[in-house]
Design a protein around this motif. Sequence first.
Motif, PDB file in Angstrom:
ATOM      1  N   THR A   1     -36.029   4.041  13.596  1.00  9.65           N
ATOM      2  CA  THR A   1     -35.048   4.907  12.950  1.00  9.65           C
ATOM      3  C   THR A   1     -34.158   3.988  12.122  1.00  9.65           C
ATOM      4  OG1 THR A   1     -35.080   6.571  14.679  1.00  9.65           O
ATOM      5  CG2 THR A   1     -33.053   6.400  13.387  1.00  9.65           C
TER       6      THR A   1
ATOM      7  N   ILE B   1     -30.754   3.539   9.449  1.00 12.19           N
ATOM      8  CA  ILE B   1     -29.585   4.048   8.744  1.00 12.19           C
ATOM      9  C   ILE B   1     -29.495   3.226   7.478  1.00 12.19           C
ATOM     10  CG2 ILE B   1     -27.090   4.316   8.782  1.00 12.19           C
ATOM     11  CD1 ILE B   1     -27.379   4.557  11.882  1.00 12.19           C
TER      12      ILE B   1
ATOM     13  N   GLU C   1     -27.733   2.318   4.124  1.00 14.85           N
ATOM     14  CA  GLU C   1     -26.494   2.435   3.370  1.00 14.85           C
ATOM     15  C   GLU C   1     -26.842   2.927   1.962  1.00 14.85           C
ATOM     16  OE1 GLU C   1     -23.997  -0.988   3.519  1.00 14.85           O
ATOM     17  OE2 GLU C   1     -23.875  -0.974   5.710  1.00 14.85           O
TER      18      GLU C   1
ATOM     19  N   LEU D   1     -20.996   7.194   8.231  1.00 19.52           N
ATOM     20  CA  LEU D   1     -21.864   6.099   8.662  1.00 19.52           C
ATOM     21  C   LEU D   1     -21.623   5.796  10.152  1.00 19.52           C
ATOM     22  CD1 LEU D   1     -23.922   4.497   6.963  1.00 19.52           C
ATOM     23  CD2 LEU D   1     -22.229   2.683   6.779  1.00 19.52           C
TER      24      LEU D   1
ATOM     25  N   MET E   1     -23.349   8.289  12.217  1.00 20.47           N
ATOM     26  CA  MET E   1     -24.792   8.034  12.250  1.00 20.47           C
ATOM     27  C   MET E   1     -25.118   6.963  13.282  1.00 20.47           C
ATOM     28  SD  MET E   1     -26.020   7.961   8.284  1.00 20.47           S
ATOM     29  CE  MET E   1     -25.647   9.291   7.146  1.00 20.47           C
ATOM     30  N   ILE E   2     -24.293   5.906  13.306  1.00 19.76           N
ATOM     31  CA  ILE E   2     -24.529   4.820  14.261  1.00 19.76           C
ATOM     32  C   ILE E   2     -24.333   5.327  15.689  1.00 19.76           C
ATOM     33  CG2 ILE E   2     -23.637   2.579  15.078  1.00 19.76           C
ATOM     34  CD1 ILE E   2     -22.917   2.026  12.074  1.00 19.76           C
TER      35      ILE E   2
ATOM     36  N   THR F   1     -27.207   7.182  17.293  1.00 23.94           N
ATOM     37  CA  THR F   1     -28.532   6.547  17.258  1.00 23.94           C
ATOM     38  C   THR F   1     -28.786   5.822  18.575  1.00 23.94           C
ATOM     39  OG1 THR F   1     -28.343   6.251  14.883  1.00 23.94           O
ATOM     40  CG2 THR F   1     -29.988   4.901  16.002  1.00 23.94           C
TER      41      THR F   1
ATOM     42  N   LEU G   1     -29.698  -0.766  11.021  1.00 22.73           N
ATOM     43  CA  LEU G   1     -28.776  -0.497   9.922  1.00 22.73           C
ATOM     44  C   LEU G   1     -29.137  -1.432   8.765  1.00 22.73           C
ATOM     45  CD1 LEU G   1     -26.152   0.763   8.727  1.00 22.73           C
ATOM     46  CD2 LEU G   1     -24.886  -1.045   9.913  1.00 22.73           C
TER      47      LEU G   1
ATOM     48  N   GLN H   1     -29.948  12.549   9.170  1.00 25.32           N
ATOM     49  CA  GLN H   1     -28.577  12.846   8.767  1.00 25.32           C
ATOM     50  C   GLN H   1     -28.322  12.309   7.370  1.00 25.32           C
ATOM     51  OE1 GLN H   1     -26.903  10.677  12.021  1.00 25.32           O
ATOM     52  NE2 GLN H   1     -26.384  12.515  13.184  1.00 25.32           N
TER      53      GLN H   1
ATOM     54  N   PRO I   1     -25.568   7.804   2.037  1.00 25.90           N
ATOM     55  CA  PRO I   1     -26.286   7.074   3.092  1.00 25.90           C
ATOM     56  C   PRO I   1     -27.244   8.050   3.789  1.00 25.90           C
ATOM     57  CG  PRO I   1     -24.041   7.559   3.797  1.00 25.90           C
ATOM     58  CD  PRO I   1     -24.157   8.046   2.379  1.00 25.90           C
TER      59      PRO I   1
ATOM     60  N   LYS J   1     -29.894   8.659   7.185  1.00 28.12           N
ATOM     61  CA  LYS J   1     -30.530   8.249   8.444  1.00 28.12           C
ATOM     62  C   LYS J   1     -31.894   8.934   8.500  1.00 28.12           C
ATOM     63  CE  LYS J   1     -29.716   9.020  13.280  1.00 28.12           C
ATOM     64  NZ  LYS J   1     -28.627   9.156  14.269  1.00 28.12           N
TER      65      LYS J   1
END
Lengths: 534, 483
Positions: free
Chosen positions: B253, B255, B257, B376, B379-380, B383, B388, B443, B468, B470
């Motif tokens: 997965t 994320i 930027e 952001l 999103m983190i 997860t 990232l 996301q 950004p 995900k």
Amino acid sequence: MTISRRQLLKYGFKIGASAAALGALPRPLYVDLGDGGLEAVPPIESERIRELAFRAVEAARDAGAAYADVRLTHTRMRRITAAGDIGDEEQVAVGVRALVAGRWGFASSPMWSRDEVARLGREAAYQAKSAAVGPAYEVVLADVPVVHDEHWTMPVEVDPFEVSPFEIADYLAALTNFVSRFPGHRSDVASANFYVQEKAFASSAGSYCTQRLYRTEGELSLAFEGVRRRLDALTPAGMGWELFTGQELREEIRRLMGELEEDAKLPVKPVEVGRYEVVCDAISIATLLESTLGTATQLDRVLGFEANASGTSYFSDPLAMLGSHQVGVPALTLTANRNERGAAGTVRWDDEGVESEEFTLVRDGILADFQTTRESASWLAEYYRGTGRAVRSHGCAVAPSALEIPLQHVPNLRLAAGPDDLDFDSAIAGVKSGLAVRGLVVDVDFQGGAGLGRSGLVYEIKGGQRVARVVGAGFLFRSAELWKDVVALGGHGSVQRFGMMARKGEPAQATYHSVAAPPVVFGQFTVIDPTRKA
Amino acid sequence: MIGRSLHDGRILSPDDCRALLRRVHALAEGGGDTAIRVSSWWHGELRWARNQIRTLSDRRDVRLTVIRTVRNGRDGAVTTNQLDDASLEAAVRAAERQSRMGAKIGRGVGFYPQFPHYEPFPNAAIWSDATFEAAALARAEVARRMIAHAEAQGMLSAGYLEVRAAMTATLGTEFPELRTGEHAFWEQPYVRWTQAQGSMTVRNAAGTGSGWAGLSSYDWRRIESASGALAERAVQKCVASQDPVALEPGRYTVILEPQAVADLMEPLIQSFNREPPEMGLTSPWRLAYDEALGLWRTKLGMKVVDERITISHDPADPDQGIVMHPLDLPEPVTWIERGVLKNLGHDWATEVEKLKGWHAVRGADAYRMSGGDTSLDEMIRTTRRGLLVTRFSNVAVLDGESLLSTGLTRDGLWLIENGQITKAVKNFRFTESPLFVLNHIEQLGEPVPVFRPTKREGDRLRPAIVPPVKARDFSFTSVIDAI
């Protein structure tokens, strides 16, 4: 019958006149050199260009520059296709570089005139001063002998701008016609590019030199039953029209067509991932060298000066690595030069007035030197003095024209041949089981440290024979291991030279150089399917 | 004299340009078509490395191409950068000579219909006086402030600041009497634009950590006001990326930027053209050959990505700054609307029934991608295990149909475990398609302007506003040591 001198002169004159008429396109540029009005751009040797150059240098010095230099370039480019399309471009430029308190200022424009060069001199110094707040930064320029008013013309046999563009278009059309006479064969594109640059350089140290540099390249690609090849014989070279007429191009084309027919007979199979003994042809090796050692031995990259642009280098500590770091097998010796006749990166003086020379980057597998300019050479002063060598630039400062500031660019590279009489075919004959690859396209990381090669032409080898064409193979490598995995280098007869373009800097500049290399056999190449996802 | 104004004005003014076009046009002899294209540019640049300003530069050039087609002749084109009468006349004569010597009987000239007149966008966000007036001292001051951020952390920085201005005109439509023949289709009135960019790479002395941040805009003030935040972000990324550990390649997965999204989407954005799929050439939008109709069908009207995705351009958007050509449809264009392929760009000469007159729909240069409202951090936090990504480098397309690409992560890659960033990770080579990513979205965040400057001197602006993203199952295929 004797021919009098008078007749000869007359005859010669006529030849000259008709050649000029055929050449058809007179120089369309005029400049103001201060003698009352406009005049055609004079030959670069003209004394008045010299005056203009030093006027710029003096203006920069008067404005406070500790060092200044100027380049004036007059560039002509011509592109001709087999379809008869002709594109002509001509450009005049002047650029002044000034050093104030360790900062460089640069100013350039398209005008040659007494007022303009003086303005550029002042502007360059002003630009440098604008950055010069705070403690001075020490820039040491390695010593360079003063060049006293010398001129050099790159030796070419036929100035391509003296040949009628229509004759060249006909020649290219004839080449494609030649290909189409053979059933099943076709050539997609045929074109020729010519370039001549006249360049004057003057520095505040009193050097003055002028040069006339040529570059010629051609493009011809062949296709037969879905197999494609590019004619490698026409990559950029420091040559004139003789790049085309000086070699047996039709023989070469027939030879390539023969190979294409052989290739088309081979069964096609998808890649099986694994580790293979791999034979790479000369152009694949030239590309690999360029992307790995040619990238990593740029000293400005090593020290982070390109970090925000093309990247850094997998050689991290130059002073600790020089003279001891093993980069490849002992048979690996890589030299660099800017004075090899016919090469695309060849000049007499670089863009800092440094006379070109040959130097060794890798000797017997050990890192021996870096590509340098006057400024970057001084960063290795400790090493050079320790080994009893003079601290001097290797003459790698280049810019495409006077509009751009010189940067350290890749010089011509040359990989030394192996001792045996080995070429691509005989190397294949020596492989029991493996792959052979032609025309590798290499995608390398931002340190030149690891990469992926791809090619449309990969052979499977069994018992020294090509038994199949492999599609979809990717060649994964780490530079630090790649050159230690060399099993055999092709012999002298197998070395070929190719012209290449490289980009660097912010804003990016594109410059040309040649890479000469023999085919190479690697022992254990990691072969993957690059389209297979994790 | 034109030359003077180039000194003072840096780029040609509308009046100088008008006078120049008239002069060159008047030099044509022997009838036929004439096209004249003028462009000029000015750059103010600053490069720094190892926390020292290295070079400031001021550069400019002008380029004039005259294309002459005499009766029954071919196109003869000559380009020069000297604008005095003698140089220009010689260039026109040379172009005519080229045209005449390649003559083909019966070719003819001037068979195109009248060209429509579109109003330019008077308020398009393409010109900023602040950019044009940003002096060397102002650039140096911004650089010094950015460098100070790196110095304060004992890091080494390298960066680039640039302001530029450019103009172009091709036989302006404001002079109908100058319009001739086929070349009239390339007519473009005087248009000028500016661009500013700033970017910074921060590395630690050992070379085991690297961070980057950058922004481009037509307006220097945006770079200037963002410079502190950019520097801080690059420094933080460097600090946090030091001494990375190697992870196993595989599907993660991710994320991404906004900058990473823009880097990955580049091949997709450049694919919005109609001709390749309709001619049966490689394109992600080619569907299949229709035997009954005898033509290639495209994916227009089909759902191609997640319905949360809309990709569009709008010349009136104050963040997009599109330098329009009169042949470009002067309206907003939506390429992908809620996941459905809605439009493809096409050339002015392509015969498409739906064309409203003789215009082109340009493929996306500037673009905006729709987003969502997930931050952001959010999103983190949501997860369990993922990566990232700061940005991608060296993106190359492996397959033009699926847009499967390969490339590298660069300047900061981190492992996320149970909602927390836990480790700096060694860079990966990836093998993935932007279309796959846009079909595996989890996301989306708020779209923001990214670093996407035009590179070549005189090229048009290409800003992008990107969120950004995900996404799941992103394919990383090998570890690289480069930092």
